[in-house]
Write an enzyme that holds these catalytic residues in place. Structure first.
Site, PDB file in Angstrom:
ATOM      1  CG  LEU A   1      -1.331  15.798 -28.080  1.00  0.00           C
ATOM      2  CD1 LEU A   1      -1.634  17.254 -27.701  1.00  0.00           C
ATOM      3  CD2 LEU A   1      -0.423  15.778 -29.320  1.00  0.00           C
TER       4      LEU A   1
ATOM      5  CG  PHE B   1      -1.312   5.656 -38.256  1.00  0.00           C
ATOM      6  CD1 PHE B   1      -0.239   5.066 -38.910  1.00  0.00           C
ATOM      7  CD2 PHE B   1      -2.296   6.248 -39.023  1.00  0.00           C
ATOM      8  CE1 PHE B   1      -0.138   5.076 -40.291  1.00  0.00           C
ATOM      9  CE2 PHE B   1      -2.219   6.270 -40.409  1.00  0.00           C
ATOM     10  CZ  PHE B   1      -1.138   5.679 -41.040  1.00  0.00           C
TER      11      PHE B   1
ATOM     12  CD  GLU C   1       3.057   4.152 -25.248  1.00  0.00           C
ATOM     13  OE1 GLU C   1       4.287   4.238 -25.476  1.00  0.00           O
ATOM     14  OE2 GLU C   1       2.394   5.084 -24.761  1.00  0.00           O
TER      15      GLU C   1
ATOM     16  CB  THR D   1       4.540  -3.738 -36.845  1.00  0.00           C
ATOM     17  OG1 THR D   1       5.936  -4.031 -36.955  1.00  0.00           O
ATOM     18  CG2 THR D   1       4.015  -4.494 -35.621  1.00  0.00           C
ATOM     19  CG  ASP D   2       8.320  -5.896 -40.197  1.00  0.00           C
ATOM     20  OD1 ASP D   2       8.268  -5.343 -39.073  1.00  0.00           O
ATOM     21  OD2 ASP D   2       9.293  -5.778 -40.963  1.00  0.00           O
ATOM     22  CD  GLU D   3       9.353  -4.826 -34.339  1.00  0.00           C
ATOM     23  OE1 GLU D   3       9.217  -5.202 -33.166  1.00  0.00           O
ATOM     24  OE2 GLU D   3      10.105  -3.889 -34.671  1.00  0.00           O
TER      25      GLU D   3
ATOM     26  CE1 TYR E   1       4.759  -1.477 -31.543  1.00  0.00           C
ATOM     27  CE2 TYR E   1       6.399  -2.869 -32.612  1.00  0.00           C
ATOM     28  CZ  TYR E   1       5.392  -1.919 -32.689  1.00  0.00           C
ATOM     29  OH  TYR E   1       5.021  -1.427 -33.925  1.00  0.00           O
TER      30      TYR E   1
ATOM     31  CE  LYS F   1       0.915  -2.195 -34.050  1.00  0.00           C
ATOM     32  NZ  LYS F   1       0.116  -0.934 -34.182  1.00  0.00           N
TER      33      LYS F   1
ATOM     34  CG  ASN G   1       7.429   3.491 -41.744  1.00  0.00           C
ATOM     35  OD1 ASN G   1       6.530   4.224 -42.122  1.00  0.00           O
ATOM     36  ND2 ASN G   1       7.345   2.171 -41.876  1.00  0.00           N
TER      37      ASN G   1
ATOM     38  CE1 TYR H   1      20.593  -0.563 -27.898  1.00  0.00           C
ATOM     39  CE2 TYR H   1      18.706  -1.439 -29.078  1.00  0.00           C
ATOM     40  CZ  TYR H   1      19.239  -0.526 -28.189  1.00  0.00           C
ATOM     41  OH  TYR H   1      18.437   0.400 -27.601  1.00  0.00           O
TER      42      TYR H   1
ATOM     43  CG  ASP I   1      21.752  -7.936 -28.940  1.00  0.00           C
ATOM     44  OD1 ASP I   1      21.176  -6.958 -29.477  1.00  0.00           O
ATOM     45  OD2 ASP I   1      21.877  -9.039 -29.493  1.00  0.00           O
ATOM     46  NE  ARG I   2      15.400  -3.399 -29.285  1.00  0.00           N
ATOM     47  CZ  ARG I   2      14.924  -2.787 -30.377  1.00  0.00           C
ATOM     48  NH1 ARG I   2      14.468  -3.509 -31.394  1.00  0.00           N
ATOM     49  NH2 ARG I   2      14.909  -1.482 -30.474  1.00  0.00           N
TER      50      ARG I   2
HETATM   51  P1  NAD Z   1       4.851   7.151 -32.780  1.00  0.00           P
HETATM   52  O1  NAD Z   1       5.273   6.606 -31.464  1.00  0.00           O
HETATM   53  O2  NAD Z   1       5.730   8.122 -33.471  1.00  0.00           O
HETATM   54  O3  NAD Z   1       3.427   7.856 -32.634  1.00  0.00           O
HETATM   55  C1  NAD Z   1       2.382   7.280 -31.891  1.00  0.00           C
HETATM   56  C2  NAD Z   1       1.268   8.314 -31.779  1.00  0.00           C
HETATM   57  O4  NAD Z   1       0.153   7.695 -31.099  1.00  0.00           O
HETATM   58  C3  NAD Z   1       1.647   9.551 -30.963  1.00  0.00           C
HETATM   59  O5  NAD Z   1       1.188  10.720 -31.599  1.00  0.00           O
HETATM   60  C4  NAD Z   1       0.937   9.336 -29.637  1.00  0.00           C
HETATM   61  O6  NAD Z   1       0.590  10.551 -28.994  1.00  0.00           O
HETATM   62  C5  NAD Z   1      -0.290   8.566 -30.075  1.00  0.00           C
HETATM   63  N1  NAD Z   1      -0.846   7.743 -28.991  1.00  0.00           N
HETATM   64  C6  NAD Z   1      -0.166   6.887 -28.176  1.00  0.00           C
HETATM   65  N2  NAD Z   1      -1.006   6.351 -27.278  1.00  0.00           N
HETATM   66  C7  NAD Z   1      -2.233   6.878 -27.538  1.00  0.00           C
HETATM   67  C8  NAD Z   1      -3.510   6.692 -26.955  1.00  0.00           C
HETATM   68  N3  NAD Z   1      -3.698   5.874 -25.894  1.00  0.00           N
HETATM   69  N4  NAD Z   1      -4.574   7.352 -27.480  1.00  0.00           N
HETATM   70  C9  NAD Z   1      -4.400   8.189 -28.537  1.00  0.00           C
HETATM   71  N5  NAD Z   1      -3.204   8.420 -29.101  1.00  0.00           N
HETATM   72  C10 NAD Z   1      -2.129   7.762 -28.613  1.00  0.00           C
HETATM   73  O7  NAD Z   1       4.554   5.876 -33.693  1.00  0.00           O
HETATM   74  P2  NAD Z   1       4.875   5.623 -35.238  1.00  0.00           P
HETATM   75  O8  NAD Z   1       6.266   5.169 -35.371  1.00  0.00           O
HETATM   76  O9  NAD Z   1       4.382   6.782 -36.007  1.00  0.00           O
HETATM   77  O10 NAD Z   1       3.942   4.350 -35.497  1.00  0.00           O
HETATM   78  C11 NAD Z   1       2.564   4.541 -35.830  1.00  0.00           C
HETATM   79  C12 NAD Z   1       1.922   3.180 -36.015  1.00  0.00           C
HETATM   80  O11 NAD Z   1       2.572   2.479 -37.069  1.00  0.00           O
HETATM   81  C13 NAD Z   1       1.991   2.272 -34.797  1.00  0.00           C
HETATM   82  O12 NAD Z   1       0.765   1.571 -34.707  1.00  0.00           O
HETATM   83  C14 NAD Z   1       3.125   1.325 -35.100  1.00  0.00           C
HETATM   84  O13 NAD Z   1       2.938   0.086 -34.467  1.00  0.00           O
HETATM   85  C15 NAD Z   1       2.993   1.205 -36.602  1.00  0.00           C
HETATM   86  N6  NAD Z   1       4.247   0.897 -37.342  1.00  0.00           N
HETATM   87  C16 NAD Z   1       5.359   1.657 -37.146  1.00  0.00           C
HETATM   88  C17 NAD Z   1       6.508   1.401 -37.881  1.00  0.00           C
HETATM   89  C18 NAD Z   1       7.760   2.222 -37.706  1.00  0.00           C
HETATM   90  O14 NAD Z   1       8.795   1.881 -38.298  1.00  0.00           O
HETATM   91  N7  NAD Z   1       7.737   3.314 -36.958  1.00  0.00           N
HETATM   92  C19 NAD Z   1       6.511   0.347 -38.805  1.00  0.00           C
HETATM   93  C20 NAD Z   1       5.360  -0.424 -38.971  1.00  0.00           C
HETATM   94  C21 NAD Z   1       4.213  -0.119 -38.223  1.00  0.00           C
HETATM   95  O1  DAU Z   2       9.640  -3.375 -38.246  1.00  0.00           O
HETATM   96  C1  DAU Z   2       8.690  -2.404 -37.898  1.00  0.00           C
HETATM   97  C2  DAU Z   2       9.026  -1.826 -36.553  1.00  0.00           C
HETATM   98  O2  DAU Z   2      10.202  -1.042 -36.735  1.00  0.00           O
HETATM   99  C3  DAU Z   2       7.902  -0.998 -35.953  1.00  0.00           C
HETATM  100  O3  DAU Z   2       6.800  -1.832 -35.699  1.00  0.00           O
HETATM  101  C4  DAU Z   2       8.347  -0.314 -34.668  1.00  0.00           C
HETATM  102  O4  DAU Z   2       7.332   0.560 -34.202  1.00  0.00           O
HETATM  103  C5  DAU Z   2       9.597   0.491 -34.951  1.00  0.00           C
HETATM  104  O5  DAU Z   2      10.081   1.059 -33.747  1.00  0.00           O
HETATM  105  C6  DAU Z   2      10.673  -0.387 -35.578  1.00  0.00           C
HETATM  106  O6  DAU Z   2      11.139  -1.378 -34.641  1.00  0.00           O
HETATM  107  P1  DAU Z   2      12.703  -1.751 -34.492  1.00  0.00           P
HETATM  108  O7  DAU Z   2      12.910  -2.302 -33.153  1.00  0.00           O
HETATM  109  O8  DAU Z   2      13.176  -2.521 -35.662  1.00  0.00           O
HETATM  110  O9  DAU Z   2      13.325  -0.246 -34.632  1.00  0.00           O
HETATM  111  P2  DAU Z   2      14.494   0.501 -33.821  1.00  0.00           P
HETATM  112  O10 DAU Z   2      14.710   1.792 -34.542  1.00  0.00           O
HETATM  113  O11 DAU Z   2      14.219   0.550 -32.370  1.00  0.00           O
HETATM  114  O12 DAU Z   2      15.733  -0.437 -34.067  1.00  0.00           O
HETATM  115  C7  DAU Z   2      16.190  -0.737 -35.374  1.00  0.00           C
HETATM  116  C8  DAU Z   2      17.385  -1.669 -35.257  1.00  0.00           C
HETATM  117  O13 DAU Z   2      18.467  -0.938 -34.666  1.00  0.00           O
HETATM  118  C9  DAU Z   2      17.148  -2.858 -34.338  1.00  0.00           C
HETATM  119  O14 DAU Z   2      17.864  -3.976 -34.849  1.00  0.00           O
HETATM  120  C10 DAU Z   2      17.750  -2.425 -33.001  1.00  0.00           C
HETATM  121  C11 DAU Z   2      18.890  -1.530 -33.434  1.00  0.00           C
HETATM  122  N1  DAU Z   2      19.221  -0.425 -32.494  1.00  0.00           N
HETATM  123  C12 DAU Z   2      18.222   0.390 -32.090  1.00  0.00           C
HETATM  124  C13 DAU Z   2      18.485   1.424 -31.213  1.00  0.00           C
HETATM  125  C14 DAU Z   2      17.362   2.330 -30.757  1.00  0.00           C
HETATM  126  C15 DAU Z   2      20.544  -0.237 -32.077  1.00  0.00           C
HETATM  127  O15 DAU Z   2      21.452  -0.969 -32.488  1.00  0.00           O
HETATM  128  N2  DAU Z   2      20.791   0.790 -31.215  1.00  0.00           N
HETATM  129  C16 DAU Z   2      19.818   1.625 -30.745  1.00  0.00           C
HETATM  130  O16 DAU Z   2      20.116   2.532 -29.937  1.00  0.00           O
END
Ligand code: NAD
Ligand code: DAU
Length: 349
Positions: free
Chosen positions: A47, A91, A94, A135-137, A160, A164, A190, A217, A282-283
């Protein structure tokens, strides 16, 4: 440690899901309970700011579901949680790139050290399956052409992504050294219900619903490959039950969009003016393009993405409209401080 009851019927299998109170994890826990009537699910989550019990509130009282509040870096908590568990899906992480640029410490602790703790504990329990949700990153950035395959070399660019990739290499080493039955999934971006509004889509949708500007960005021409979270959950479940141990499976939506095209689509769907777009700095190290070749999982496991992006986007907007209190509860908390630090303007309520 906070726990709730779990039905201890003996003809059931038990899967432990870490991070089940986050965005993808909560959708995955629900998916497993709905699609596998003989599976009990333990949700192990610390949490953090991203973890939210409201994401799994509907599961309270389900005899096949149990929540344990615990940290993946806590060896003893992990050891206790894994008693009687036969499969683990990891899953917890951070997950936000921008936060890893502000402070990479928690990323190394949770994503790297936490994975090592889980791998050791899972090995000692002798789980039949360990799925590392990556992740694809980890593959870095693409040019205008091509897509990441499972053979693409790792080249992470953000703290990040590096954390990973480090975790993936630990998993690989446990497969090689200990014969651990581990599998790795690498998915693209996602979207869908319960996504924390720091990420592009929920941030922009929730800002636009309040007629607030959206920060794009750089030049807005970075490309992401979008997949609905429920398609991702089905893919992870397929890997969990049918994947070959030791293998990596890419997961993607075959749906590439530049950020600015996506922003225009959101504005149009919400009936908002283009004047709400703000181009901002930009990021740092911003990856230009991601695209996933998911032929391997399609061919081997029979999975493919099913939710068309335009449909999923409309459904997601509808979800955020219908769940305004969920967003407001987040935006009124520590989110405000993060928003001000990241964007230099007030955010939240
Ligand atoms: P999220 O940030 O929404 O959720 C992360 C969860 O992990 C939270 O519930 C948090 O409380 C828990 N957590 C964090 N640190 C913890 C710890 N030390 N111990 C136990 N629990 C902990 O993340 P998400 O977007 O749901 O991503 C989930 C997984 O999928 C991650 O491993 C991420 O790298 C991967 N992923 C995400 C995406 C995406 O687009 N969001 C895409 C590909 C892969
Ligand atoms: O590709 C998988 C990854 O996708 C996961 O592993 C990560 O957990 C997830 O956060 C996501 O990473 P990105 O960096 O691609 O997602 P984000 O939503 O942060 O950004 C998506 C794109 O939008 C990226 O090109 C940056 C841009 N962006 C993002 C934010 C937050 C903006 O232009 N403005 C913004 O404020």
């Amino acid at each position: 440690m906070h726990t709730s009851a779990l039905d201890l019927g003996s003809d059931m299998r038990t899967t432990l899901v870490t991070g089940g109170c986050g965005f993808i994890g909560s959708n995955f826990v629900r998916h497993l309970l709905e699609t596998e009537p003989d599976t009990r699910v333990i949700n192990f989550d610390a949490l953090t700011y991203a973890g939210n019990l409201a994401n799994v509130a509907d599961l309270v009282g389900n005899p096949r579901y149990r929540f344990i509040k615990g940290d993946v870096t806590d060896r003893e908590a992990v050891r206790v949680a894994l008693v009687g568990v036969d499969a683990l899906v990891h899953f917890a992480a951070e997950s936000h790139v921008d936060r890893s640029i502000l402070d990479s410490g928690p990323f190394v602790r949770t994503n790297v050290q936490g994975t090592q703790v889980l791998l050791d504990a899972a090995r000692h329990v002798g789980v039949s399956r360990y799925v590392q949700v990556s992740t694809d990153e980890v593959y870095g950035s693409l040019g205008a052409e091509g897509a990441f395959t499972e053979a693409t070399p790792l080249a992470p660019n953000s703290p990040y992504a590096a954390s990973k990739a480090a975790a993936d290499l630990l998993v690989r080493s446990y497969v090689h050294t200990f014969g651990m039955p581990a599998l790795i999934t690498r998915c693209s971006n996602n979207y869908g219900p319960y996504q924390f509004p720091e990420k592009l889509l929920p941030l922009f949708i929730s800002n636009l619903l309040r007629d607030e500007p959206v920060p794009v960005y750089g030049d807005g021409l970075n490309v992401r490959d979008w997949i609905h979270v429920l398609d991702h959950c089905a893919a992870v479940a397929a890997v969990l039950r049918k994947g070959r141990p030791g293998e990596v499976y890419n997961i993607g939506g075959r749906s590439e969009w530049t950020n600015i095209r996506l922003t225009h689509a959101l504005l149009d769907l919400l009936g908002k003016p283009r004047s709400l777009i703000r181009y901002v700095a930009d990021r740092p190290g911003h990856d230009r393009r991601y695209a996933i070749d998911c032929a391997k999982i399609e061919t081997e496991l029979g999975w493919k993405p099913t939710i068309p992006f335009e449909q999923g986007l409309s459904d997601t907007i509808a979800w955020y409209k219908a769940n305004a209190p969920w967003v407001e509860q987040i935006r009124s908390g520590a989110y405000r401080d993060y928003y001000a630090r990241q964007y230099g303007t007030p955010g939240g309520t």
